[in-house]
Design an enzyme around this catalytic site. Structure first.
Site, PDB file in Angstrom:
ATOM      1  N   LYS A  30      -3.477   3.857   0.332  1.00  0.00           N
ATOM      2  CA  LYS A  30      -2.015   3.999   0.286  1.00  0.00           C
ATOM      3  C   LYS A  30      -1.464   4.679   1.537  1.00  0.00           C
ATOM      4  CE  LYS A  30      -1.290   4.036  -4.726  1.00  0.00           C
ATOM      5  NZ  LYS A  30      -0.838   4.841  -5.897  1.00  0.00           N
TER       6      LYS A  30
ATOM      7  N   HIS B 281      -8.856  -1.896  -8.921  1.00  0.00           N
ATOM      8  CA  HIS B 281      -7.768  -2.730  -9.457  1.00  0.00           C
ATOM      9  C   HIS B 281      -8.243  -4.124  -9.839  1.00  0.00           C
ATOM     10  CE1 HIS B 281      -4.446   0.025  -9.032  1.00  0.00           C
ATOM     11  NE2 HIS B 281      -4.737   0.272  -7.755  1.00  0.00           N
TER      12      HIS B 281
END
Length: 508
Positions: free
Chosen positions: A372, A424
């Site tokens: 991120k 994910h």
């Protein structure tokens, strides 16, 4: 303490301590009864190192073989050459050395017929320690012969004790290398001290402690003590042992008494390690020497383990710091990464992963969202729902995180790369970035996925309020076999109270 001997040099025996056996065992092999009687009479008052002789009598080579096969305590054999055959004694020598592989016993050939076995050829061809004509063996010469033979046997036994003890020290030292932390190390000390001395645990009492050389002697930290578990408090050991640790610290040297030993060793980092051992019977010189070697290895191993723990703690802190930096950038709580780390370790252990790998997962899982760092703030901190284009950019953080960490050869960062890349992915194959399915998703990714979602849903974010525990659990259950590994979901639900305890221990 007046009974203790202190020395700045390596411990060594000042006077020979008695062996545990009360006698020296001598085997007399001769077909003449008179020889047995005369030998026993001449040596009746013989003593060596305060121990008398105990005689075993055989009247043939065959009978001697039977005795030797049942008695492993024989120190010296006085063997006649000519018995049931002209070379019966020589055959017995071959049997002892070759078939029994007994090279400790001292063998002395005696003969009344030297012509049957010439001295030079016998000494050359047979593994004996002396060869005497019976006529030349006066009482004085026989005693002289026994002194020499017993000294040789004692020295051989001492060497053998050292050899076996050093083998046990090597084995114990290899066990130290397998220890991941000081707690395991302390347990290993207790396990191996008795083995090094060749004793049972019930025959000795052991305690190990560490201290800083500059601290007070009473500030020692007890690593372990017999019967007290790992890292007990110092008040769990007898007061005399506590006082010995303090005095050994003050004197900065090893010490010993008749049946107690305290080894003292220092490290380059200013730490000291002390090992206390007491034995029900007297400690032999070989016991103290072996303990000295062993205690030195303990000190070195302790230094290495502390260094490994320091490195591991540094890696853990760095992992948390990096994870928290990303979370703070996205205006999320820093406690999130700690909770995810704890959840991941617990779920890994519940799934059957060994403690070492579970610890690696714990240290690597805070890096799950490291990618991120490459996501623009406008997308990362957007309070509302992301557009399709924004969502596609957000999804790239999994690949970005993998790319950041994948080149490292560090085991923790390698695991972190896998977690960042795969947390994910979904069990049914609908996840990103690779669309992996089922067990094609690495177990570390599957574990961290549940840990991350459980904590994220229950925490406040810029784009949502915190969910209730009931709603979080309903969501996780509904995603069983879809987003999450069904077996891991069952383990999570069945052990929910442990995960809630972690959540409550590390609040936002």
């Amino acid at each position: 303490m007046s009974g203790f001997l202190f020395s700045n040099e390596q411990l060594r025996e000042e006077a020979s301590q008695p062996e545990e056996r009360a006698f020296w065992d001598v085997l007399v092999v001769d077909d003449e009864e008179d020889i047995h009687q005369v030998t026993k009479l001449v040596l009746s008052d013989f003593k060596f190192e305060d121990k008398a002789l105990r005689f075993h009598h055989a009247y043939s080579a065959k009978q001697a073989m039977e005795i030797l096969e049942t008695q492993d305590c024989i120190s010296v054999g006085l063997i006649d050459v000519v018995m049931e055959s002209n070379h019966a004694g020589l055959d017995l020598i071959k049997f002892i050395r070759n078939e029994m592989a007994n090279h400790d016993i001292r063998l002395i050939l005696r003969t009344g017929q030297p012509g049957e076995a010439p001295e030079e050829s016998v000494i050359r061809d047979y593994d004996i320690n002396d060869y005497k004509n019976k006529t030349e063996l006066t009482a004085v010469k026989l005693k002289t012969l026994l002194y020499s033979a017993l000294r040789s046997h004692r020295d051989i036994q001492t060497i053998e004790l050292h050899k076996k003890g050093l083998e046990r020290i090597i084995a114990a030292s290899s066990s130290f290398l397998e220890c991941d932390n000081v707690q395991d190390f302390a347990s290993t000390i207790l396990e191996h001290v008795a083995q090094v001395l060749g004793l049972s645990d019930s025959e000795i009492y052991c305690a190990a402690a560490t201290n800083k050389q500059t601290d007070s002697g009473s500030q020692f930290k007890l690593l372990a003590a017999s019967g007290e578990g790992i890292e007990p408090s110092s008040d769990k050991i007898p007061s005399n042992v506590k006082n010995l640790f303090i005095e050994t610290h003050n004197r900065k040297t090893s010490c010993k008494s008749c049946n107690e030993y305290v080894g003292y060793f220092t490290s380059k980092g200013g730490l000291e390690t002390m090992l206390y051992v007491s034995k029900k019977s007297s400690l032999r010189s070989t016991d103290c020497q072996l303990l000295e070697f062993f205690a030195n290895n303990i000190a070195l191993a302790h230094d290495n383990i502390k260094l490994r723990e320091t490195v591991k703690e540094s890696q853990r802190e760095l992992s948390y710091i990096l994870g928290e930096a990303v979370e703070k950038r996205s205006k999320e709580t820093g406690s999130h990464v700690k909770r995810v780390a704890m959840y991941s370790k617990l779920l890994a252990e519940l799934s059957g992963i060994n403690s070492y790998k579970a610890e690696i997962i714990k240290m690597a899982s805070p890096l799950h969202d490291i990618g991120k760092i490459g996501i623009p703030d406008v997308i990362l901190n957007k309070p509302g729902k992301l557009t399709n284009d924004e969502w596609e950019i957000m999804k790239t953080h999994a690949q970005l995180g993998y790319d950041i960490l994948k080149k490292s050869t560090n085991e923790i960062l390698q695991c972190g790369a896998t977690i960042a890349h795969q947390h994910h992915e979904k069990w049914d194959g609908s996840g990103y970035p690779q669309g992996l399915q089922g067990e094609d998703i690495d177990i570390v990714g599957r574990i961290t996925a549940i840990a991350d979602v459980f904590d994220a849903l229950g925490s406040k974010r810029c784009y949502k309020a915190a969910w209730s525990l009931e709603k979080v659990l309903d969501e996780i259950k509904s995603q069983k076999s879809k987003q999450f590994d069904p077996k891991l979901v069952d383990l999570f639900i069945n052990n929910l109270e442990q995960f809630i305890l972690i959540r409550d221990t590390y609040p936002d």
